[in-house]
Enzyme design. Structure first.
Site, mmCIF file in Angstrom:
data_model
loop_
_atom_site.group_PDB
_atom_site.id
_atom_site.type_symbol
_atom_site.label_atom_id
_atom_site.label_comp_id
_atom_site.label_asym_id
_atom_site.label_seq_id
_atom_site.Cartn_x
_atom_site.Cartn_y
_atom_site.Cartn_z
ATOM 1 C CG ASP A 1 16.482 -3.242 23.776
ATOM 2 O OD1 ASP A 1 15.307 -3.140 23.394
ATOM 3 O OD2 ASP A 1 17.342 -2.386 23.504
ATOM 4 C CB SER A 2 17.148 -7.707 19.907
ATOM 5 O OG SER A 2 15.743 -7.723 19.890
ATOM 6 C CE1 TYR B 1 14.042 -3.030 9.984
ATOM 7 C CE2 TYR B 1 14.059 -3.854 12.244
ATOM 8 C CZ TYR B 1 13.939 -2.812 11.351
ATOM 9 O OH TYR B 1 13.720 -1.537 11.821
ATOM 10 C CG ASP B 2 13.268 -12.765 11.138
ATOM 11 O OD1 ASP B 2 14.342 -12.252 11.513
ATOM 12 O OD2 ASP B 2 12.579 -13.493 11.865
#
Ligand code: ITT
Length: 204
Positions: free
Chosen positions: A70-71, A153-154
């Protein structure tokens, strides 16, 4: 036997994790390998709670060691948002990115500091044990998208030490620095030292 399930619907996460653990586990199973879908509601306000819940629920259902991540992305100017709600910030990556850019409109560079955080849980159903590992990557949210690699979101996340955005890195380069890779490497180190003392740890 060293099988592991990587309990994620996110293909980007799966590939990053698999690239780092190729020597640690012999066989990787993803959720796509199981016909049965096991719903897991991510209802904890904490990453660690969601990671453990996902790993436990899938591991108990299928009876194999299970990894879950989870991140999220925490932006200082937004008081830590989107944080644990990062995947629910919009219906897809494009919407999430647009929303973040709108919320940060007018915010100058120095106030666009942010961090990715990752919690990786390893659940061993045969032993009813759950181990959790953490990683963090600091950076800034850009004013527009850069690069086409990675996921989520990179394209907005600038890494000062590399002077590049995460989406401008290939998988190997991202795995040298990312929040997720730091958590996975901590897990790998733990398993290597635990195996050394107790080789049967993962033999169920
Ligand atoms: P699973 O729950 O199935 O693993 P998910 O994408 O819903 O997949 P999370 O609930 O952990 O995963 O949400 C994490 C979100 O945070 C993810 O969807 C991305 O939007 C963002 N995120 C996490 N790590 C990222 C990374 O390395 N690069 C870009 N965005 C990331």
């Amino acid at each position: 036997m060293k099988d592991v399930i990587v309990a994620t619907e996110n293909q980007g996460k799966l590939e990053e994790i698999r690239a780092l653990l190729g020597d640690t586990f012999e066989k990787f199973h993803s959720l796509k390998d199981f016909a049965e879908k096991v719903p897991v509601e991510e209802d904890s306000p904490l990453y660690v709670g969601n990671a453990m819940k996902k790993a436990r629920k899938i591991g108990d259902r299928f009876g194999l060691p299970t990894l879950a991540d989870d991140s999220g992305l925490e932006v200082e100017a937004l008081q830590g948002r989107p944080g644990v709600y990062s995947s629910r910030y919009g219906r897809n990556d494009e919407e999430r990115i647009s929303r973040l850019l709108i919320e940060l409109n007018d915010i100058p560079w120095d106030d666009r500091r942010a961090a990715f955080k990752a919690y990786i849980a390893l659940y061993l159903p045969g032993r009813d044990r759950c181990y959790v590992f953490y990683g963090r990557l600091g950076g800034y949210i850009g004013f527009e998208k850069h690069g086409t690699g990675g996921f989520g979101y990179d394209p907005l996340f600038y890494v000062p030490s590399l002077r590049r955005y995460l989406a401008e890195l290939n998988l190997e380069e991202k795995n040298l620095i990312s929040h997720r890779s730091q958590a996975v490497i901590a897990l790998r180190d733990f398993l290597n030292s635990a195996f050394y003392r107790k080789p049967s740890l993962l033999n169920l």
